[in-house]
Write a protein that holds these residues in place. Structure first.
Motif, PDB file in Angstrom:
ATOM      1  N   CYS A 136       0.829  -1.206   0.000  1.00 47.28           N
ATOM      2  CA  CYS A 136       0.000   0.000   0.000  1.00 47.28           C
ATOM      3  C   CYS A 136       0.865   1.258   0.000  1.00 47.28           C
ATOM      4  O   CYS A 136       1.964   1.269   0.552  1.00 47.28           O
ATOM      5  CB  CYS A 136      -0.893   0.035   1.245  1.00 47.28           C
ATOM      6  SG  CYS A 136      -2.478  -0.797   1.043  1.00 47.28           S
ATOM      7  N   GLY A 137       0.322   2.303  -0.583  1.00 45.42           N
ATOM      8  CA  GLY A 137       0.931   3.608  -0.415  1.00 45.42           C
ATOM      9  C   GLY A 137       0.536   4.182   0.937  1.00 45.42           C
ATOM     10  O   GLY A 137      -0.313   3.625   1.642  1.00 45.42           O
ATOM     11  N   GLU A 138       1.126   5.290   1.295  1.00 43.01           N
ATOM     12  CA  GLU A 138       0.806   5.937   2.568  1.00 43.01           C
ATOM     13  C   GLU A 138      -0.433   6.814   2.416  1.00 43.01           C
ATOM     14  O   GLU A 138      -0.668   7.403   1.370  1.00 43.01           O
ATOM     15  CB  GLU A 138       1.984   6.789   3.048  1.00 43.01           C
ATOM     16  CG  GLU A 138       3.211   5.971   3.428  1.00 43.01           C
ATOM     17  CD  GLU A 138       4.318   6.850   3.998  1.00 43.01           C
ATOM     18  OE1 GLU A 138       4.102   8.078   4.136  1.00 43.01           O
ATOM     19  OE2 GLU A 138       5.391   6.307   4.296  1.00 43.01           O
ATOM     20  N   ILE A 139      -1.204   6.900   3.489  1.00 37.94           N
ATOM     21  CA  ILE A 139      -2.377   7.775   3.506  1.00 37.94           C
ATOM     22  C   ILE A 139      -2.146   8.876   4.529  1.00 37.94           C
ATOM     23  O   ILE A 139      -1.826   8.610   5.689  1.00 37.94           O
ATOM     24  CB  ILE A 139      -3.654   6.992   3.852  1.00 37.94           C
ATOM     25  CG1 ILE A 139      -3.971   5.990   2.731  1.00 37.94           C
ATOM     26  CG2 ILE A 139      -4.834   7.940   4.047  1.00 37.94           C
ATOM     27  CD1 ILE A 139      -5.227   5.191   2.956  1.00 37.94           C
ATOM     28  N   THR A 140      -2.283  10.109   4.086  1.00 39.62           N
ATOM     29  CA  THR A 140      -2.123  11.277   4.941  1.00 39.62           C
ATOM     30  C   THR A 140      -3.469  11.958   5.107  1.00 39.62           C
ATOM     31  O   THR A 140      -4.182  12.174   4.123  1.00 39.62           O
ATOM     32  CB  THR A 140      -1.115  12.277   4.339  1.00 39.62           C
ATOM     33  OG1 THR A 140       0.150  11.621   4.167  1.00 39.62           O
ATOM     34  CG2 THR A 140      -0.942  13.489   5.236  1.00 39.62           C
ATOM     35  N   THR A 141      -3.813  12.293   6.325  1.00 36.61           N
ATOM     36  CA  THR A 141      -5.101  12.920   6.615  1.00 36.61           C
ATOM     37  C   THR A 141      -4.963  14.432   6.697  1.00 36.61           C
ATOM     38  O   THR A 141      -4.055  14.942   7.347  1.00 36.61           O
ATOM     39  CB  THR A 141      -5.661  12.399   7.948  1.00 36.61           C
ATOM     40  OG1 THR A 141      -5.783  10.980   7.877  1.00 36.61           O
ATOM     41  CG2 THR A 141      -7.007  13.011   8.256  1.00 36.61           C
ATOM     42  N   VAL A 142      -5.864  15.128   6.035  1.00 31.62           N
ATOM     43  CA  VAL A 142      -5.931  16.582   6.146  1.00 31.62           C
ATOM     44  C   VAL A 142      -7.363  16.962   6.513  1.00 31.62           C
ATOM     45  O   VAL A 142      -8.302  16.643   5.777  1.00 31.62           O
ATOM     46  CB  VAL A 142      -5.531  17.292   4.838  1.00 31.62           C
ATOM     47  CG1 VAL A 142      -5.691  18.802   4.988  1.00 31.62           C
ATOM     48  CG2 VAL A 142      -4.111  16.953   4.443  1.00 31.62           C
ATOM     49  N   LYS A 143      -7.525  17.601   7.651  1.00 34.50           N
ATOM     50  CA  LYS A 143      -8.840  18.073   8.056  1.00 34.50           C
ATOM     51  C   LYS A 143      -9.086  19.431   7.413  1.00 34.50           C
ATOM     52  O   LYS A 143      -8.298  20.369   7.590  1.00 34.50           O
ATOM     53  CB  LYS A 143      -8.925  18.187   9.575  1.00 34.50           C
ATOM     54  CG  LYS A 143     -10.310  18.524  10.093  1.00 34.50           C
ATOM     55  CD  LYS A 143     -10.341  18.507  11.613  1.00 34.50           C
ATOM     56  CE  LYS A 143     -11.745  18.808  12.127  1.00 34.50           C
ATOM     57  NZ  LYS A 143     -11.807  18.774  13.606  1.00 34.50           N
ATOM     58  N   CYS A 144     -10.160  19.526   6.650  1.00 35.86           N
ATOM     59  CA  CYS A 144     -10.389  20.763   5.889  1.00 35.86           C
ATOM     60  C   CYS A 144     -11.871  20.924   5.586  1.00 35.86           C
ATOM     61  O   CYS A 144     -12.529  19.977   5.149  1.00 35.86           O
ATOM     62  CB  CYS A 144      -9.588  20.732   4.582  1.00 35.86           C
ATOM     63  SG  CYS A 144      -9.809  22.174   3.525  1.00 35.86           S
TER      64      CYS A 144
END
Length: 273
Positions: free
Chosen positions: A64-72
């Motif tokens: 898997c690739g990495e998942i980055t979370t952005v709250k927006c």
């Protein structure tokens, strides 16, 4: 899909439904995914799930690739611009933008409230346009000439108001704008002589939180026409979120010289034109 491995995708509205499934499938195919939503905790759960996956079993052989979370809050332009500043700092650019975030208003044209119209327009049209502008800015800055913008549209973006859907007419109008904006952006990019592609994917009825909400509306709040339409849809096998995620994989997986500009994905039995 191999050429996208290790590259970066931004998926808006990634905390549930179609957006969640798209983020998951892109990550399983080796892309690094930035998931954007107001409810960040669901994307965090997906990130942990992908981090623990077994290559070749739960995802592609390369892992898997990495998942980055952005709250927006995408209806707040300042927050959107801050998100892209973070993306520029941490990722340089995005290679794929999936404009998925949208909302359905029940404010019709004759009696609807301006507040509901504005919220729908801000998210379905303006947020999509701002994200597209900022993503393209970063692509051009870094000479990304094979990027892809995908607008998750709706079958509503290709139909007039039908019996039983008048309560959604403003929503239908915003999706017609997405259809028009996708075509216009394709024309602008062709004039610029870039190979960046743009696609509108228009689902029919999909089992998501929006559908669950519609099922829970009391019959007494619906017109007889709306009730008949709802009963018809309930009687057929509707789409799942993964069906749309698979459509995204198909669209970005074709050779770079192929641009699928419009894709309508509907349940086989759905009669709505």
């Amino acid at each position: 899909m191999e050429r996208w491995r290790g590259r970066t995708a931004l998926v808006t509205g990634a905390s549930s439904g179609i957006g969640y499934s798209i983020a998951e499938q892109l990550a399983k195919n080796g892309m690094n995914v930035i998931g954007c939503a107001r409810r960040a905790e669901k994307i965090e759960e997906l990130a942990q799930k992908c981090a623990a996956c077994t290559p070749g079993k739960d995802c592609s052989q390369g892992g898997c690739g990495e998942i980055t979370t952005v709250k927006c809050d995408l209806t707040n332009e300042e927050e959107v611009l801050q998100m892209f500043q973070r993306i520029e700092k941490d990722f340089k650019h995005v290679d794929i933008l999936v404009n998925n975030a949208a909302m359905l208003t029940e404010d019709d044209l004759m009696t609807g409230e301006t507040k509901g119209w504005k919220k729908t327009l801000d998210l379905n049209v303006l947020a999509l346009s701002i994200c597209t502008r900022e993503a393209l800015r970063l692509m051009f800055k870094d000479n990304v000439d094979d990027g892809h913008v995908i607008n998750i549209n709706s079958i509503a973006g290709h139909m007039n108001s039908a019996p039983g859907t008048s309560m959604f007419d403003f929503y239908i109008g915003t999706k017609h704008m997405v259809t028009a904006l996708t075509k216009a952006l394709n024309a602008e990019l062709r004039q610029k002589k870039t190979k960046i592609r743009v696609t509108s994917i228009s689902p029919g009825t999909v089992r998501t939180e929006i559908w669950d909400h519609l099922e829970n509306i009391e019959n007494k709040e619906m017109s007889p026409e709306t009730q008949r339409t709802m009963e018809e849809i309930k009687s057929i096998q509707i789409l799942e979120a993964k069906d749309i995620a698979d459509s995204v994989l198909y669209v970005i997986g074709v050779p770079p010289h192929v641009n699928i500009r419009e894709l309508i994905v509907a349940p086989t039995e759905q009669s709505m034109q």
